[in-house]
Each structure stands twice: as structure tokens, then as C-alpha cells.
Design an enzyme around this catalytic site. Structure first.
Site, PDB file in Angstrom:
ATOM      1  N   LYS A  91     -49.926  21.290  -4.990  1.00 59.61           N
ATOM      2  CA  LYS A  91     -49.320  20.052  -5.491  1.00 59.61           C
ATOM      3  C   LYS A  91     -50.253  18.902  -5.158  1.00 59.61           C
ATOM      4  O   LYS A  91     -51.025  18.984  -4.204  1.00 59.61           O
ATOM      5  CB  LYS A  91     -47.964  19.802  -4.822  1.00 59.61           C
ATOM      6  CG  LYS A  91     -47.044  18.893  -5.599  1.00 59.61           C
ATOM      7  CD  LYS A  91     -46.295  19.647  -6.677  1.00 59.61           C
ATOM      8  CE  LYS A  91     -45.394  18.729  -7.476  1.00 59.61           C
ATOM      9  NZ  LYS A  91     -44.480  19.517  -8.322  1.00 59.61           N
TER      10      LYS A  91
HETATM   11  P1  NAD Z   1     -39.845  11.871 -14.510  1.00 61.37           P
HETATM   12  O1  NAD Z   1     -40.800  10.899 -13.925  1.00 61.37           O
HETATM   13  O2  NAD Z   1     -39.927  12.173 -15.959  1.00 61.37           O
HETATM   14  O3  NAD Z   1     -38.339  11.395 -14.206  1.00 61.37           O
HETATM   15  C1  NAD Z   1     -37.875  11.137 -12.910  1.00 61.37           C
HETATM   16  C2  NAD Z   1     -36.459  10.615 -13.018  1.00 61.37           C
HETATM   17  O4  NAD Z   1     -35.931  10.455 -11.690  1.00 61.37           O
HETATM   18  C3  NAD Z   1     -36.366   9.250 -13.692  1.00 61.37           C
HETATM   19  O5  NAD Z   1     -35.228   9.217 -14.524  1.00 61.37           O
HETATM   20  C4  NAD Z   1     -36.177   8.294 -12.514  1.00 61.37           C
HETATM   21  O6  NAD Z   1     -35.487   7.121 -12.863  1.00 61.37           O
HETATM   22  C5  NAD Z   1     -35.343   9.166 -11.597  1.00 61.37           C
HETATM   23  N1  NAD Z   1     -35.357   8.692 -10.207  1.00 61.37           N
HETATM   24  C6  NAD Z   1     -36.441   8.348  -9.463  1.00 61.37           C
HETATM   25  N2  NAD Z   1     -36.050   7.920  -8.251  1.00 61.37           N
HETATM   26  C7  NAD Z   1     -34.701   8.003  -8.244  1.00 61.37           C
HETATM   27  C8  NAD Z   1     -33.705   7.691  -7.279  1.00 61.37           C
HETATM   28  N3  NAD Z   1     -34.048   7.225  -6.079  1.00 61.37           N
HETATM   29  N4  NAD Z   1     -32.412   7.909  -7.606  1.00 61.37           N
HETATM   30  C9  NAD Z   1     -32.062   8.374  -8.823  1.00 61.37           C
HETATM   31  N5  NAD Z   1     -32.960   8.688  -9.774  1.00 61.37           N
HETATM   32  C10 NAD Z   1     -34.260   8.496  -9.482  1.00 61.37           C
HETATM   33  O7  NAD Z   1     -39.991  13.193 -13.617  1.00 61.37           O
HETATM   34  P2  NAD Z   1     -39.613  14.681 -14.016  1.00 61.37           P
HETATM   35  O8  NAD Z   1     -40.819  15.342 -14.525  1.00 61.37           O
HETATM   36  O9  NAD Z   1     -38.346  14.672 -14.805  1.00 61.37           O
HETATM   37  O10 NAD Z   1     -39.326  15.304 -12.574  1.00 61.37           O
HETATM   38  C11 NAD Z   1     -38.054  15.207 -11.918  1.00 61.37           C
HETATM   39  C12 NAD Z   1     -37.969  16.273 -10.839  1.00 61.37           C
HETATM   40  O11 NAD Z   1     -38.150  17.559 -11.442  1.00 61.37           O
HETATM   41  C13 NAD Z   1     -39.040  16.186  -9.745  1.00 61.37           C
HETATM   42  O12 NAD Z   1     -38.473  16.663  -8.538  1.00 61.37           O
HETATM   43  C14 NAD Z   1     -40.103  17.163 -10.209  1.00 61.37           C
HETATM   44  O13 NAD Z   1     -40.901  17.647  -9.148  1.00 61.37           O
HETATM   45  C15 NAD Z   1     -39.210  18.247 -10.777  1.00 61.37           C
HETATM   46  N6  NAD Z   1     -39.868  19.151 -11.711  1.00 61.37           N
HETATM   47  C16 NAD Z   1     -40.511  18.666 -12.825  1.00 61.37           C
HETATM   48  C17 NAD Z   1     -41.081  19.574 -13.710  1.00 61.37           C
HETATM   49  C18 NAD Z   1     -41.724  19.114 -14.983  1.00 61.37           C
HETATM   50  O14 NAD Z   1     -42.102  19.992 -15.789  1.00 61.37           O
HETATM   51  N7  NAD Z   1     -41.848  17.843 -15.244  1.00 61.37           N
HETATM   52  C19 NAD Z   1     -41.043  20.954 -13.442  1.00 61.37           C
HETATM   53  C20 NAD Z   1     -40.378  21.397 -12.315  1.00 61.37           C
HETATM   54  C21 NAD Z   1     -39.787  20.489 -11.459  1.00 61.37           C
END
Ligand code: NAD
Length: 427
Positions: A117
Site C-alpha cells: 500500500k
Molecule cells: P473515495 O475517495 O472514492 O471515497 C471515499 C468516501 O469516504 C467519500 O465519500 C468521502 O466523503 C468518505 N469519507 C471520508 N472521510 C469520511 C469520514 N470521516 N466520515 C464519513 N465519510 C468519509 O474512496 P474509495 O475508493 O471509495 O475507498 C473507500 C474505502 O474503500 C477505503 O477504505 C478504501 O481503502 C476501500 N477500498 C477501495 C477500493 C477501490 O477499488 N477503490 C478497493 C478496496 C477497498
């Protein structure tokens, strides 16, 4: 009994941060690993940690410095793989935990990868597009000594999108003098990205959600869903549940918490977020105090934001049937116990959100062979991987009477430690 080989100070679980949660999860699985547990210390130490200074020229002519990280947790089963996060609160301990969860996830769904990561401590909303491009390119150059299509393949994560991946791919390619599409995944389709990658994590969540619902006799078509985080993961997952007939009754992001018992118009909310950058100001639902989010009654709760959101402070207030972990590490170990005592089924991150890395793997394979699949092929293969993984963890959980999380860790740790044992110790 104190270990004969104490961990270096930066690896201690003495804080309740994400790395501490991960170490507790590993301790919970150790009794189920038989003779392989003699290799378990390997999982408690990242293989390689790189901390880099990322200096860039700011738009106003001054020089800005940002701290960047790339952690390769384990590479016993293949090249390291995992996303890059841009967030003002990113820390080394967080990136270490996220890298370790990638090792577990890749092994749990049997991807031929280790775990890694990366992250940069930056709030991207405060910088111009040009500044973000310079940060991305300098960070990529700084970590180029340890990444590569056969070494370590970054991908998008929180606040990093297809454009950021395109800049990373271009920077790495310029440095080596040839186009290296396979160095990152989550790229635009025009640059060797895969159809279906953007939706993959949400789609995987939906697939395991349907499997879990079936096991407990919950009808998705009448389910009430609440979602924390409405970005790539939470937004797509919400849309797929609504398409299947479910109602999304509450959403929380970094700007607000909104609630509508009769069901939020998720399509309208997606448009609002894409125009405004957050859910705040959406007129189709009532705004609630953030803390009230955790008490909202639902059938499915999807945390899809950041780590440790479900913790000892709010776990006992959660009234739902299934928690599907879209985010990485959203539930602390103590909260996990509370949910289990309250008969709430938790589908852990290392299975639930593995759709993203699964289609990243498809992207990487397509880049190597320069032969691209249709979206339908991608989605079918993804569904197959997710269903198989879910069936395996469900069976192991029943066999050992453990949680789905511990079952996933049993499967994953056995695969990783078996690889360690077969490879042996060099020299
Ligand atoms: P993103 O940046 O597209 O979205 C993040 C979301 O979280 C946004 O809506 C933001 O407003 C919200 N957020 C941030 N801080 C917050 C808080 N304190 N309280 C409430 N909401 C909050 O990111 P993403 O790609 O959707 O990733 C979200 C999670 O999923 C992360 O933990 C990431 O590691 C995990 N993840 C992502 C992927 C991927 O393919 N993008 C794959 C596996 C896991």
C-alpha cells in the site's frame, strides 16, 4: 510469555490504530494454523518500508514538501499489489496495516500477489490539478526504485482516480523509456485499463451481499441499506443494491449525514456528489447529526469510508443484520466482538471489497497479453471469484465455529505461510 524476538518499536500494537487492529486479527488466527504458525512472525513485520520526501514547486513559486510512503508487506506469493491513498491523515502505521490487509485479501481470494500500500499525507482538495500532477509524478519517481509490473503494482484508493493512475503510469514509463501499462491498475480504459474496474469493488460488495443475505434468509429486494462513504466504493455499491430493489435509507460522507426512510434517490445523489464534491446540500433527504448515523435501523450496513469507523463507542448502537465492509479495516477487533455478540453477520473487508483487486488482476493480465476482454466477461469472472471466495470462507467458518473474518484469515494465512515454508529462508 515475551517473544524471543521482540518486534521493533514501530511495529508495536500499543496504540489502537489500524496496525494494532491487524496484529490482534493475526493473533486470533494463530491457533488455527497448525504447524504453519511457526512462520507467523513473518506476517507481523512488513517486508519493506519506504518513506519518501515529495518536494514540488507550488503554483505560487514556493516549494512544498509532502511525506509519502510505500510499504510492501509480503511478497511470498507474487508481486506486491495495493492502492495509493491521498489523505491529510495518512500515517506510516496506517499504510502498514493497509499493506498487510492487502496480503491477506489477495491470499483470501487466491490472487497471485503479495500485499502493498502507498500513501501521501496531503489533502488533495486544497491543491490545484497542476500541483497534484507534480506531487503524483514526483512520488512515483521516488518510489520507482521498488515498483514495476513484476515487482509491485500500485492502484487507486481513497482520493486517487484514473487520472492519478495515468500520471503514475506515464511517469514510470518515461523513466524506463517504454510504455509500461502493467505498472499500475485502475487506469483509464484508453491506457490499458479494464472495462468494469471502476465498478468492481462495489460490484463485489453487491455479490457477497446477495450471498450473505441468502444465507440468513434476507430478501435483497426489500432490504434497507445504509452506507458510510459515497465515493467509488460506497456510491457504486449503493446503486447496485437500489437496482436490485433495495432502499438506501441513509448515507454519510465527510460532509454530512442524510436520511430518508422511504429511500434516497441514489442516482440523483450520485449526480449531486459529482457536481458538489459531497452529499451536503442534497435536497432529497433530511440532514442528521453525524453520530445519529450509527443508530439508524437497517438490514445491511456498508462502511465504505475509512478505518476504525465501527468501534467500541458505536458498535452496540448498530441495529442491522449484515455489515459488509467496503472500506479496509472499518471495524476494530473489540467492535467486531460486540457485533458478533449481537448476532450481526460481518462480511470482512478482505473478502467483501476484494472485487477491486480481482479486476485489477484482470487488468494486469490483459495488459501483459495485450488482449482485452468484454465487460460482460469481466463481470462474470468477477462474480465467479467472489462467490467461490464467499463459499470457502462460509464453510471454514462453520467447520471451526469462528467468524467469517477469522475464517478468511485462516484461509489466507495458510496460503501465505505455506508459500513461505515452501520457499524457505534465503540464504
Ligand atoms: P473515495 O475517495 O472514492 O471515497 C471515499 C468516501 O469516504 C467519500 O465519500 C468521502 O466523503 C468518505 N469519507 C471520508 N472521510 C469520511 C469520514 N470521516 N466520515 C464519513 N465519510 C468519509 O474512496 P474509495 O475508493 O471509495 O475507498 C473507500 C474505502 O474503500 C477505503 O477504505 C478504501 O481503502 C476501500 N477500498 C477501495 C477500493 C477501490 O477499488 N477503490 C478497493 C478496496 C477497498
Amino acid at each position: 510469555m515475551p517473544s524471543k524476538h521482540p518486534l521493533p518499536s514501530y511495529l508495536h500494537a500499543d496504540s489502537l490504530g489500524p496496525w494494532g487492529s491487524y496484529l490482534q486479527q493475526i493473533d486470533r488466527v494463530a491457533p488455527y494454523l497448525g504447524s504453519l504458525s511457526r512462520w507467523i512472525e513473518t506476517l507481523k513485520r512488513p517486508k519493506r518500508i519506504l518513506i519518501v520526501d515529495v518536494p514540488i514547486k507550488m503554483d505560487d513559486g514556493t516549494t512544498g514538501h509532502f511525506e509519502g510512503y510505500r510499504v510492501q508487506h509480503n511478497t511470498a506469493r507474487g508481486p506486491a499489489k495495493g492502492g495509493v491513498r491521498y489523505h491529510q491523515d495518512v500515517t506510516l502505521s496506517e499504510v502498514m496495516a493497509l499493506s498487510a490487509w492487502m496480503s491477506i485479501k489477495n491470499a483470501a481470494v487466491n490472487m497471485p500477489y503479495g500485499g502493498a500500500k502507498g500513501g501521501i499525507r496531503i489533502d488533495p482538495r486544497k491543491f490545484s490539478r497542476n500541483e497534484l500532477e507534480r506531487v503524483t509524478r514526483r512520488y512515483t519517481s521516488e518510489i520507482a526504485i521498488i515498483i514495476g509490473p513484476n515487482i509491485d503494482i500500485p492502484a487507486s484508493d481513497v482520493n486517487t482516480d484514473e487520472q492519478v493512475m495515468a500520471w503514475m503510469m506515464d511517469t514510470y514509463s518515461m523513466n524506463i523509456g517504454q510504455a509500461a501499462t502493467g505498472v499500475v491498475t485502475g487506469k483509464p480504459v484508453s491506457l490499458g485499463g479494464s472495462l468494469g474496474r471502476r465498478e468492481a469493488t462495489g460490484r463485489g460488495i453487491f455479490t457477497v451481499g446477495c450471498e450473505a443475505a441468502q444465507h440468513i434468509g434476507l430478501d435483497i429486494a426489500s432490504a434497507r441499506v445504509v452506507v458510510q462513504g459515497f465515493g467509488n466504493v460506497g456510491g457504486i455499491a449503493a446503486k447496485l443494491f437500489v437496482d436490485a430493489g433495495a432502499k438506501v435509507v441513509a448515507v454519510q460522507d465527510h460532509t454530512d449525514t442524510i436520511y430518508k426512510p422511504s429511500g434516497i434517490n441514489v442516482y440523483a445523489l450520485l449526480e449531486h456528489v459529482s457536481a458538489q464534491g459531497g452529499i451536503t446540500g442534497f435536497s432529497g433527504a433530511e440532514s442528521l447529526a453525524n453520530d445519529d448515523f450509527w443508530g439508524i435501523e437497517s438490514d445491511i450496513l456498508i462502511p465504505a469510508a475509512l478505518e476504525s469507523q465501527i468501534n467500541e463507542q458505536n458498535a452496540s448502537r448498530i441495529r442491522t443484520k449484515i455489515v459488509i465492509e467496503g472500506a479496509n479495516g472499518p471495524t476494530t477487533p473489540n467492535a467486531d466482538d460486540i457485533l458478533r455478540e449481537n448476532n450481526i453477520l460481518v462480511i470482512p473487508d478482505v473478502i467483501a471489497n476484494a472485487g477491486g483487486v480481482t479486476v485489477s488482476y484482470f487488468e494486469w493480465v490483459q495488459d501483459f497479453s495485450s488482449f482485452f476482454w468484454t465487460e460482460d466477461e469481466i463481470n462474470q469472472r468477477l462474480k465467479h471469484v467472489m462467490r467461490e471466495a464467499f463459499a470457502s470462507v462460509w464453510q471454514v467458518a462453520r467447520e471451526h465455529t469462528v467468524s467469517i473474518r477469522t475464517a478468511a484469515y485462516i484461509i489466507a494465512c495458510k496460503r501465505i505461510l505455506m508459500a513461505c515454508e515452501m520457499r524457505g529462508l534465503y540464504p
